[in-house]
Design a protein around this motif. Sequence first.
Motif, mmCIF file in Angstrom:
data_model
loop_
_atom_site.group_PDB
_atom_site.id
_atom_site.type_symbol
_atom_site.label_atom_id
_atom_site.label_comp_id
_atom_site.label_asym_id
_atom_site.label_seq_id
_atom_site.Cartn_x
_atom_site.Cartn_y
_atom_site.Cartn_z
ATOM 1 N N GLY A 137 7.618 -15.322 11.736
ATOM 2 C CA GLY A 137 7.023 -15.099 10.261
ATOM 3 C C GLY A 137 5.642 -14.364 10.450
ATOM 4 O O GLY A 137 4.731 -14.532 9.745
ATOM 5 N N GLU A 138 5.957 -12.943 11.008
ATOM 6 C CA GLU A 138 4.847 -12.162 11.272
ATOM 7 C C GLU A 138 4.400 -11.584 9.893
ATOM 8 O O GLU A 138 5.485 -11.148 9.287
ATOM 9 N N CYS B 198 -3.181 -11.296 7.648
ATOM 10 C CA CYS B 198 -2.543 -10.435 8.259
ATOM 11 C C CYS B 198 -2.440 -10.658 9.867
ATOM 12 O O CYS B 198 -3.461 -11.143 10.479
ATOM 13 N N SER B 199 -1.358 -10.678 10.494
ATOM 14 C CA SER B 199 -1.235 -10.854 11.728
ATOM 15 C C SER B 199 -2.276 -9.839 12.500
ATOM 16 O O SER B 199 -2.373 -10.008 13.776
ATOM 17 N N ARG B 200 -2.592 -8.496 12.039
ATOM 18 C CA ARG B 200 -3.459 -7.516 12.876
ATOM 19 C C ARG B 200 -4.895 -7.646 12.220
ATOM 20 O O ARG B 200 -5.592 -7.033 13.089
ATOM 21 N N CYS B 201 -5.172 -8.093 11.044
ATOM 22 C CA CYS B 201 -6.567 -8.320 10.674
ATOM 23 C C CYS B 201 -6.717 -9.488 9.853
ATOM 24 O O CYS B 201 -6.206 -10.092 9.886
ATOM 25 N N ASN B 202 -7.897 -9.545 9.329
ATOM 26 C CA ASN B 202 -8.244 -10.841 8.722
ATOM 27 C C ASN B 202 -8.124 -10.571 6.964
ATOM 28 O O ASN B 202 -8.479 -11.342 6.345
ATOM 29 N N ALA C 286 1.237 -3.262 7.076
ATOM 30 C CA ALA C 286 2.652 -3.465 6.725
ATOM 31 C C ALA C 286 3.885 -2.629 7.368
ATOM 32 O O ALA C 286 4.865 -2.836 7.707
ATOM 33 N N PHE C 287 3.497 -1.370 7.280
ATOM 34 C CA PHE C 287 4.542 -0.185 7.916
ATOM 35 C C PHE C 287 4.063 0.619 9.248
ATOM 36 O O PHE C 287 4.650 1.597 9.523
ATOM 37 N N TYR D 214 2.888 -8.842 3.110
ATOM 38 C CA TYR D 214 4.326 -8.576 3.496
ATOM 39 C C TYR D 214 4.726 -9.293 4.600
ATOM 40 O O TYR D 214 3.844 -9.923 5.405
ATOM 41 N N VAL D 215 5.846 -9.812 4.684
ATOM 42 C CA VAL D 215 6.443 -10.759 5.741
ATOM 43 C C VAL D 215 7.481 -9.716 6.360
ATOM 44 O O VAL D 215 8.366 -9.232 5.739
#
Length: 83
Positions: free
Chosen positions: A27-28, A5-9, A35-36, A14-15
Amino acid sequence: MMIKCSRCNNKAEYVLVDYRHEIVDEGEVFCGHHAFDENREKCPCCYDYWIEVYDGDTKCDVKLLPTYPQGTLDSEGCCSEHP
């Protein structure tokens, strides 16, 4: 191959894509928890619509579900595949 995930590990599920399922913002990717966030949206029909993620010219063996930037979906909340 596991994408994080772009925010955590956590594992990405989701893309971020546009209305026509083109990957946006380099490609975040996001886990189910993130995801939301930030008002990203979900098409109610894309629960099993997988997006193939590529790494440069090489196809990765990763398929992720779509999440959409706010305001991307049509007036009924659907993507281009499910109007």
